[in-house]
Design a protein around this motif. Structure first.
Motif, mmCIF file in Angstrom:
data_model
loop_
_atom_site.group_PDB
_atom_site.id
_atom_site.type_symbol
_atom_site.label_atom_id
_atom_site.label_comp_id
_atom_site.label_asym_id
_atom_site.label_seq_id
_atom_site.Cartn_x
_atom_site.Cartn_y
_atom_site.Cartn_z
ATOM 1 N N GLY A 220 11.689 2.443 4.118
ATOM 2 C CA GLY A 220 11.515 1.568 3.090
ATOM 3 C C GLY A 220 10.173 1.021 2.817
ATOM 4 N N GLU A 221 9.569 0.788 1.569
ATOM 5 C CA GLU A 221 8.430 0.342 1.289
ATOM 6 C C GLU A 221 8.551 -1.186 0.952
ATOM 7 O OE1 GLU A 221 6.094 2.551 1.744
ATOM 8 O OE2 GLU A 221 7.610 4.199 2.228
ATOM 9 N N PRO A 222 7.276 -1.766 1.270
ATOM 10 C CA PRO A 222 7.601 -3.148 1.209
ATOM 11 C C PRO A 222 7.566 -3.805 -0.144
ATOM 12 C CG PRO A 222 5.170 -2.519 2.400
ATOM 13 C CD PRO A 222 5.885 -1.277 1.666
ATOM 14 N N ASP A 225 9.700 0.050 -3.863
ATOM 15 C CA ASP A 225 10.563 0.979 -3.270
ATOM 16 C C ASP A 225 11.254 0.530 -1.761
ATOM 17 O OD1 ASP A 225 9.942 2.719 -5.351
ATOM 18 O OD2 ASP A 225 8.283 3.799 -4.372
ATOM 19 N N ARG A 226 11.605 -0.717 -2.076
ATOM 20 C CA ARG A 226 12.374 -1.117 -0.852
ATOM 21 C C ARG A 226 13.655 -0.382 -0.516
ATOM 22 N NH1 ARG A 226 10.989 -7.083 -0.351
ATOM 23 N NH2 ARG A 226 13.036 -7.632 0.181
ATOM 24 N N GLU A 230 16.319 0.633 -3.246
ATOM 25 C CA GLU A 230 16.607 2.183 -3.538
ATOM 26 C C GLU A 230 18.149 2.631 -3.522
ATOM 27 O OE1 GLU A 230 14.094 4.831 -4.182
ATOM 28 O OE2 GLU A 230 13.424 2.769 -5.202
ATOM 29 N N ILE A 285 12.635 -3.091 4.494
ATOM 30 C CA ILE A 285 12.489 -2.104 5.439
ATOM 31 C C ILE A 285 13.534 -2.147 6.630
ATOM 32 C CG2 ILE A 285 10.965 -1.276 7.105
ATOM 33 C CD1 ILE A 285 8.992 -2.469 5.760
ATOM 34 N N MET A 348 14.533 8.691 1.865
ATOM 35 C CA MET A 348 13.484 7.561 2.338
ATOM 36 C C MET A 348 13.030 8.117 3.708
ATOM 37 S SD MET A 348 13.496 5.439 0.016
ATOM 38 C CE MET A 348 12.777 3.900 0.601
ATOM 39 N N ARG A 351 10.155 10.304 2.960
ATOM 40 C CA ARG A 351 9.170 9.787 2.283
ATOM 41 C C ARG A 351 8.414 8.835 3.453
ATOM 42 N NH1 ARG A 351 12.335 6.983 -2.730
ATOM 43 N NH2 ARG A 351 10.358 5.536 -2.807
ATOM 44 N N ASN A 352 9.020 8.491 4.699
ATOM 45 C CA ASN A 352 8.463 7.580 5.451
ATOM 46 C C ASN A 352 7.621 8.663 6.637
ATOM 47 O OD1 ASN A 352 8.380 5.030 6.781
ATOM 48 N ND2 ASN A 352 9.549 5.825 8.553
ATOM 49 N N SER A 355 3.759 7.495 6.755
ATOM 50 C CA SER A 355 3.593 6.189 6.810
ATOM 51 C C SER A 355 2.433 5.883 7.829
ATOM 52 C CB SER A 355 4.790 5.365 6.774
ATOM 53 O OG SER A 355 5.670 5.708 8.163
#
Length: 368
Positions: A220-222, A225-226, A230, A285, A348, A351-352, A355
């Motif tokens: 998850g993004e902060p 796009d948490r 999502e 997250i 997700m 996408r992670n 990071s």
């Protein structure tokens, strides 16, 4: 112009087709090569939402047979787009010809006309629950990917009407009854309640709960796009879903901070939470604990009871809806919620990967 039929960024699905068209289907892109996949893997999941299985679902008879057209060779995914089609074999479009002249309460008839100036009134077209076939097919692939990481998604009927069904939870009972109830002792009571509604030409809603176990922390993004945002988008995109919550959800508004906070403790040098009121997500997250989310499903709007509406001639009228409809949507929506959660989690996870530089090194660094 996007028509809103696509979901995901790296692991994506694009559904297509109408309820009474020739077929419905999905294109899944972003699936890695080497995932073992057969049509039977897809069929097992599609059978969980197939119509005509019991008195509590629409009597429309469809085999919902999955046909993989691309992206799989010799039982494994090739890394290219996977196209899956399911042909419609039991359309009865004449059942819906009358509704072309008026708007059904609780349906998307009026809003589709307002948006497009035209609509496919045969069973609702794209707004039909039959669109979810593509989601379930995509979810079957997503769950195959999750299983390689030992990530487990469990979804079930938490309540129907005012009847709670998840007391004394037994996972093994979920797919043994027509209502996806995780407690054998609750099945008969719930069935009798629904049978009374059917006799009255009425319907009801319910709540679906989903649990995710063994999901790693850090997904998850902060901001936008948490992970919870999502998941909410994924589940709320399903027709008939009118509410969504994670962890304590709306009940958290009635608690104090001391009651709602999850306290931390070290156990064998690992950080653990004493409770899971947050439902496994903090700051958008994942925190490594169980994800718990719920979806509220509205009553089936197509009911035999007389309803008030308007027609296209500007008249106020009363209607009795004909056709084949589910007296309750919840049981067939269970696998749809599970599928959308699985698709979101795979997206997700992918996408992670970028990071942290450590992750990139693991993939691309050459042995010294």
């Amino acid at each position: 112009m996007s028509t809103g039929s696509n979901f995901g960024k790296l692991f994506t699905i694009s559904t297509w087709g109408e309820s009474h068209g020739e077929a419905v289907g999905v294109v899944i892109d972003g699936c890695p090569a080497g995932v073992e996949l057969t049509e039977e893997d897809i069929q097992i999941e599609l059978n969980k939402r197939k119509p005509g299985k019991s008195i509590f679902s629409t009597p429309r008879k469809e085999s919902d047979k999955a046909n993989i057209l691309s992206g799989v060779f010799e039982g494994k995914t090739t890394g290219t787009p996977i196209s899956i089609v399911v042909y419609n074999n039991n359309q009865k479009s004449k059942d819906y010809s009358e509704i072309s002249r008026f708007y059904r309460p609780g349906h998307a008839d009026m809003t589709y006309d307002m948006k497009y100036g035209f609509r496919d009134y045969r069973g609702g077209g794209r707004s039909s629950g039959r669109e979810t076939i593509g989601r379930v097919a995509g979810g079957a692939i997503a769950k195959k990917i999750l299983s390689t990481l030992n990530i487990k998604v469990t979804t079930y009927t938490k309540s129907i009407g005012n009847i709670s069904t998840s007391i004394d939870f037994d996972e093994n009972e979920i797919w043994k009854n027509d209502l996806c109830i995780p407690n054998k002792s609750c099945v008969e009571k719930t069935e009798n309640y629904l049978l009374d509604l059917i006799k009255d030409g009425n319907s009801c809603g319910g709540i679906i709960e989903c649990r995710v176990d063994n999901l790693p922390s850090g997904l998850g993004e902060p901001v936008f796009d948490r992970l919870d945002a999502e998941l909410s988008k994924a589940v709320m995109s399903i027709g008939s879903i009118k509410g969504f919550e994670i962890g304590n959800g709306f009940s958290a508004s009635k608690l104090t901070g001391i009651e709602n906070n999850d306290f931390y403790r070290y156990e064998n040098d690992v950080i653990k939470k004493e409770s899971n009121n947050a439902g496994g997500i903090l700051g958008g997250i994942s925190d490594g604990s169980r994800i718990v989310l719920r979806a509220a499903v509205k009553p089936t709007p197509s009911i035999k009871t007389t309803q008030r509406t308007v027609n296209k001639s500007g008249e106020n009228i009363d209607i009795n809806i004909k056709g084949r409809h589910d007296p309750i949507i919840v049981p067939r929506a269970v696998i749809v919620v599970e599928s959308m959660v699985a698709i979101t989690l795979v997206d997700m996870l992918f996408r992670n990967v970028n990071s942290r530089i450590d992750n990139i090194k693991k993939i691309y660094s050459k042995p010294q």
